[in-house]
Write an enzyme that holds these catalytic residues in place. Structure first.
Site, PDB file in Angstrom:
ATOM      1  N   LYS A 159       0.861  -1.043   0.040  1.00  0.00           N
ATOM      2  CA  LYS A 159       0.061  -0.072   0.065  1.00  0.00           C
ATOM      3  C   LYS A 159       0.945   1.261   0.035  1.00  0.00           C
ATOM      4  O   LYS A 159       1.449   1.628   0.952  1.00  0.00           O
ATOM      5  CB  LYS A 159      -0.867  -0.023   1.051  1.00  0.00           C
ATOM      6  CG  LYS A 159      -1.820   0.879   1.131  1.00  0.00           C
ATOM      7  CD  LYS A 159      -2.252   1.883   2.346  1.00  0.00           C
ATOM      8  CE  LYS A 159      -1.515   3.021   2.691  1.00  0.00           C
ATOM      9  NZ  LYS A 159      -1.605   4.103   1.655  1.00  0.00           N
ATOM     10  N   ALA A 161       1.633   5.311  -0.167  1.00  0.00           N
ATOM     11  CA  ALA A 161       1.413   6.595   0.409  1.00  0.00           C
ATOM     12  C   ALA A 161       0.240   7.379  -0.557  1.00  0.00           C
ATOM     13  O   ALA A 161       0.611   7.227  -1.601  1.00  0.00           O
ATOM     14  CB  ALA A 161       2.519   7.610   0.739  1.00  0.00           C
ATOM     15  N   GLU A 234      10.644   0.948  10.109  1.00  0.00           N
ATOM     16  CA  GLU A 234      11.879   1.730   9.769  1.00  0.00           C
ATOM     17  C   GLU A 234      11.211   3.260  10.026  1.00  0.00           C
ATOM     18  O   GLU A 234      10.105   3.604   9.107  1.00  0.00           O
ATOM     19  CB  GLU A 234      12.236   1.694   8.379  1.00  0.00           C
ATOM     20  CG  GLU A 234      13.624   2.129   8.089  1.00  0.00           C
ATOM     21  CD  GLU A 234      13.478   3.728   7.417  1.00  0.00           C
ATOM     22  OE1 GLU A 234      13.334   4.530   8.370  1.00  0.00           O
ATOM     23  OE2 GLU A 234      13.408   3.930   6.333  1.00  0.00           O
ATOM     24  N   GLU A 368      11.435  15.655  15.035  1.00  0.00           N
ATOM     25  CA  GLU A 368      11.983  15.353  13.424  1.00  0.00           C
ATOM     26  C   GLU A 368      11.552  16.664  12.523  1.00  0.00           C
ATOM     27  O   GLU A 368      10.484  17.040  12.661  1.00  0.00           O
ATOM     28  CB  GLU A 368      11.668  14.072  13.068  1.00  0.00           C
ATOM     29  CG  GLU A 368      12.285  13.549  11.647  1.00  0.00           C
ATOM     30  CD  GLU A 368      11.745  12.086  11.471  1.00  0.00           C
ATOM     31  OE1 GLU A 368      10.598  11.949  11.853  1.00  0.00           O
ATOM     32  OE2 GLU A 368      12.281  11.481  10.598  1.00  0.00           O
TER      33      GLU A 368
HETATM   34  C1  SIN Z   1      14.379   6.965   4.331  1.00  0.00           C
HETATM   35  O1  SIN Z   1      14.193   8.277   4.699  1.00  0.00           O
HETATM   36  O2  SIN Z   1      13.262   6.271   5.038  1.00  0.00           O
HETATM   37  C2  SIN Z   1      15.076   6.315   3.557  1.00  0.00           C
HETATM   38  C3  SIN Z   1      16.371   7.253   3.101  1.00  0.00           C
HETATM   39  C4  SIN Z   1      17.517   6.399   2.665  1.00  0.00           C
HETATM   40  O3  SIN Z   1      17.298   5.215   1.975  1.00  0.00           O
HETATM   41  O4  SIN Z   1      18.710   6.760   2.322  1.00  0.00           O
END
Ligand code: SIN
Length: 465
Positions: A159, A161, A234, A368
């Protein structure tokens, strides 16, 4: 439950509609899950060499369509065309790498403590995998998940974004064109929350892999508990860059720019806090500001654009609020604009900014940013720099610049981060493990580590030999 509806994909540089696509209904998604689950028993029987050949064909087709996919990506995401071209190759790197890793899914034998026994350990694909991918790297984050899943013998459903589904839809079409069966790799479109709930509730999905924010990742982890799914997460980052007093300042400036301003600062690994030794902070800040002034902001389709728009108004407002908070608390703007959030015409474009005299009371030191803002804070001792760097719930990427190997080894050992760049602002690579500690995630993607989460381990004990 939700009705058939549409996703309007707009160009963040112009606000223009790029395309409308239909969202899948709950029933359609359930059917796709069933189809992916049923086909798993066929796909896993295809031998690893045959799966590898199909993956390599997919990668070759994507490379053939590099320019077309890059243009699509820039139109839906906003990043400069040169970055999109680079991302297409970064995406195929994952496919190429895992096509080879498919052939290296080894088991092992273990010496038994009994003459009549033999012990064998073997690896098996986990089942149907569901992926939820982000808008910041619409191609690479998809192949980083699809390639190891398919290589391992899992079927896959993704899926993308809602901001950037078009790149993924095209990549999945090309997978089918390459001969990977439709039931082995499918694309679902819908709102994140709705599809996420269907995925987490389904007992047919054995693994969820997600790239996105920490709060959403936490809720996926919680919702996956009822069906005891494997998860790879992640999540967010807040990368520190430590610049020691002996660092090569020009190198540190060049690499900080690569880390900070790639994709307009919208990466999970981009420099978020620049922590510079007090003896060199003035020289470093001036040199960084000089280089940042040269960066050109504009539509990613225009040649020479270095910084495209940020993804949407929400992102713009968050960045503007962090900059204002820093200014209110004493930061000096070396380069950049003040943002007028009531000015509709400036929405989405954020001018690359360098802030000096930043301190630990500012929001930007903890939240962030996901934008092209470089806040600089100074330190006196390496212990102090490490304390500032580790003072966050995040632990994805960190960077440091030093030519002193003792300082380097000390920093490597003390920084609580999954990815560390030493004199290097761009460590991401398909052949290396990418992932975070603490609230930045679970598991690793890329490298030999990146196929493990798609495999189950079976232990066979043979007796009476
Ligand atoms: C990300 O921002 O999640 C990935 C960045 C990357 O693969 O360098």
């Amino acid at each position: 439950m939700f009705d058939m509806s549409v996703i309007k994909v707009t160009n963040p540089a112009t606000g223009e509609l790029v395309k409308e696509i239909n969202m899948n209904t709950t029933e359609e998604i359930s059917d796709m899950i069933q189809k992916g689950h049923d086909y798993f028993y066929t796909w896993k029987e295809l031998n690893a060499h045959a799966r590898a050949k199909l993956l390599l064909k997919w990668s070759a087709l994507i490379k053939e369509h590099q320019a077309e996919i890059a243009e699509l990506m820039t139109r839906e995401n906003g990043k400069p065309l040169s970055e999109s071209m680079g991302e297409v190759i970064y995406a195929t790197d994952y496919i190429d790498w895992y096509a080879e890793e498919a052939k290296r899914i080894y088991g092992r034998t273990i010496p038994a403590n009994n003459d009549q026994k033999r012990i064998v350990v073997s690896k098996h694909p986990i089942g149907l995998v569901a992926a939820i991918t982000p808008w910041n790297f619409p191609a690479a984050m998809m192949t980083r998940k699809a390639a190891p899943a398919l290589a391992a013998g899992c079927t896959f459903i993704v899926k993308p974004a809602v901001e950037t589904p078009l790149t993924t839809i095209r990549l999945v079409e090309l997978a089918h064109e390459a001969g990977i069966p439709e039931a082995a790799i499918q694309c679902v479109n819908g709102r994140g929350r709705d599809v996420g709930d269907i995925f987490t509730e389904s007992p047919l999905i054995r693994k969820i892999t997600f790239t996105g924010s920490t709060p959403v990742g936490k809720s996926i982890i919680k919702n996956s508990a009822d069906t005891v799914k494997s998860v790879t997460m992640e999540l967010g980052g807040h990368a520190p860059v430590i610049i020691a007093k002996d660092a090569d300042i020009d190198l540190a400036v060049a690499q900080t720019i690569i880390s900070k301003y790639r994709n307009a600062g919208q990466t999970c690994v981009c420099a978020n806090r620049i922590i510079v030794h007090e003896s060199i902070v003035d020289e470093f800040s001036e040199k960084l500001a000089e280089k940042v002034k040269e960066l050109r902001v504009g539509n990613g389709m225009d040649q020479g654009t270095d910084i495209g728009p940020v993804i949407n108004r929400g992102a713009y407002e968050k960045i503007a609020a962090q900059v204002q908070d820093a200014i209110d608390k004493g930061a000096e703007v070396l380069v950049g604009n003040k943002y007028d959030v009531s000015d509709e015409s400036s929405y989405y474009f954020v001018h690359p900014t360098v802030l000096k005299n930043v301190n630990v009371d500012m929001d930007i030191m903890y939240e962030e940013t996901f934008g092209p803002i470089a806040p600089i804070i100074s330190f006196n001792t390496i212990e102090e720099a490490v304390k500032i760097a580790n003072d966050t719930p995040f632990g994805l990427a960190a960077y440091f610049f030093t030519n002193d190997y003792r300082t380097g080894i000390q920093l490597h050992e003390k920084l609580e981060y999954g990815i560390i760049g030493w004199n290097d602002g761009g460590p991401s690579a398909a052949h290396a493990p990418f992932g975070g500690m603490k609230e930045s995630g679970l598991g690793r993607e890329g490298g030999i580590e990146g196929i493990e989460p798609y495999l189950e381990t079976k232990y066979l004990s043979i007796g009476n030999v």
